[in-house]
Design a protein around this motif. Structure first.
Motif, mmCIF file in Angstrom:
data_model
loop_
_atom_site.group_PDB
_atom_site.id
_atom_site.type_symbol
_atom_site.label_atom_id
_atom_site.label_comp_id
_atom_site.label_asym_id
_atom_site.label_seq_id
_atom_site.Cartn_x
_atom_site.Cartn_y
_atom_site.Cartn_z
ATOM 1 N N TYR A 1 9.304 5.732 -2.235
ATOM 2 C CA TYR A 1 9.214 4.317 -2.592
ATOM 3 C C TYR A 1 10.521 3.856 -3.231
ATOM 4 N N SER A 2 11.083 2.747 -2.745
ATOM 5 C CA SER A 2 12.305 2.149 -3.276
ATOM 6 C C SER A 2 13.442 3.186 -3.239
ATOM 7 N N VAL B 1 3.069 -0.915 -3.876
ATOM 8 C CA VAL B 1 2.218 0.241 -4.179
ATOM 9 C C VAL B 1 1.252 -0.053 -5.317
ATOM 10 N N GLY B 2 1.571 -1.053 -6.152
ATOM 11 C CA GLY B 2 0.683 -1.436 -7.237
ATOM 12 C C GLY B 2 -0.070 -2.720 -6.959
ATOM 13 N N GLU C 1 -4.429 -1.413 0.598
ATOM 14 C CA GLU C 1 -3.811 -1.735 1.882
ATOM 15 C C GLU C 1 -2.681 -0.753 2.208
ATOM 16 N N THR C 2 -1.894 -0.401 1.194
ATOM 17 C CA THR C 2 -0.811 0.563 1.401
ATOM 18 C C THR C 2 -1.379 1.922 1.791
ATOM 19 N N ALA C 3 -2.423 2.354 1.095
ATOM 20 C CA ALA C 3 -3.051 3.638 1.408
ATOM 21 C C ALA C 3 -3.610 3.646 2.824
#
Length: 262
Positions: A78-79, A238-239, A244-246
């Motif tokens: 991430y990032s 992610v937060g 939806e991300t999962a």
């Protein structure tokens, strides 16, 4: 580390920590053995004696995952963690069974504006002061607007209290954010994207003001992979939208794990 099943390693971004995945990691742990680690210099961990580049952080991730018996694994970066995950996939292709990059840095990081912004933030660390009142911010949605608004979340009020604490609580524990920021500014991933051999996926927030969606299309073109966009999300996808991300990650993992028809 939690869960059972195929291994997944989560790598956080600059100035972040393992707790950034407070809402996402438990969802993935329902089907996978999940390892979430703090990068050196972050979340109270000791910095590396010398940090020559993000490849050194990738080596740390590999060593930790190997020690836990997690390799090969699907790696989610991430990032800034996306560039670290990329470095791992290039240097140790046998260790990475699948690569998922969530709003990865690296391209916009090469601009003059990003250089100034990252240098100032790494030196002043304003989030450390905000972390002193993290409990109040977690309890009161309106207080999240000046902290996470525009740059991070399209609507900071959708962040759960657990996610807010996850983004803030490690800020005063970091020991060497500046070294990672300097390494990120020196690391242009574009020349190496065609060296990634494992299946890859990009996930991006459509309203990401920190790392623009245009970077995502550039990544997707060079990696020759799909990009999945979460319409209402900003950089903190992610937060903001962990479910939806999962779901996007699980769909990708399932496609990688499916046997190839004979």
């Amino acid at each position: 580390m939690a869960g059972e099943g195929t291994p997944v390693v989560l790598v956080h971004g600059l100035g972040g920590a393992a707790v950034n995945f407070a809402d996402l990691a438990p969802l993935l742990a329902q089907k996978h053995r999940v390892l979430v680690l703090d990068l050196p210099g972050h979340g109270g961990t000791e910095p590396l004696p010398a940090l020559d580049g993000l490849g050194d952080l990738a080596d740390h991730v590999a060593a930790t995952a190997e020690r836990e018996g997690m390799l090969p694994a699907a790696v989610v970066g991430y990032s800034m963690g996306g560039v670290v995950a990329l470095r791992l996939a290039v240097s140790r292709p046998g260790a990475v069974s699948a690569l998922a990059l969530v709003a990865p840095a690296g391209i916009v990081s090469q601009t003059r504006r990003a250089h100034i912004w990252l240098t100032v933030l790494a030196a002043l660390r304003p989030a450390g002061l905000v972390a002193l009142v993290r409990g109040a911010i977690a309890r009161r949605p309106n207080l999240r607007l000046p902290v996470f608004g525009y740059w991070g979340a399209q609507d900071p009020r959708v962040l759960s209290p657990r996610s807010v604490l996850g983004f803030l609580q490690a800020q005063r524990e970091h020991t060497d954010v500046r070294g990672a920021a300097t390494a990120l500014l020196r690391d242009d991933p574009r020349p190496d994207l065609d060296r990634v051999t494992c299946p890859s996926l990009l996930v991006w927030g459509a309203r990401d003001h920190l790392i623009p969606l245009a970077d995502g299309f550039e990544y997707a073109r060079r990696l020759r992979c799909r990009i999945r966009v979460v319409p209402a999300a900003g950089h903190l996808v992610v937060g903001e939208y962990p479910a939806e991300t999962a779901a996007l990650l699980e769909e990708f993992f399932a496609s990688v794990e499916e046997p190839v028809p004979s």
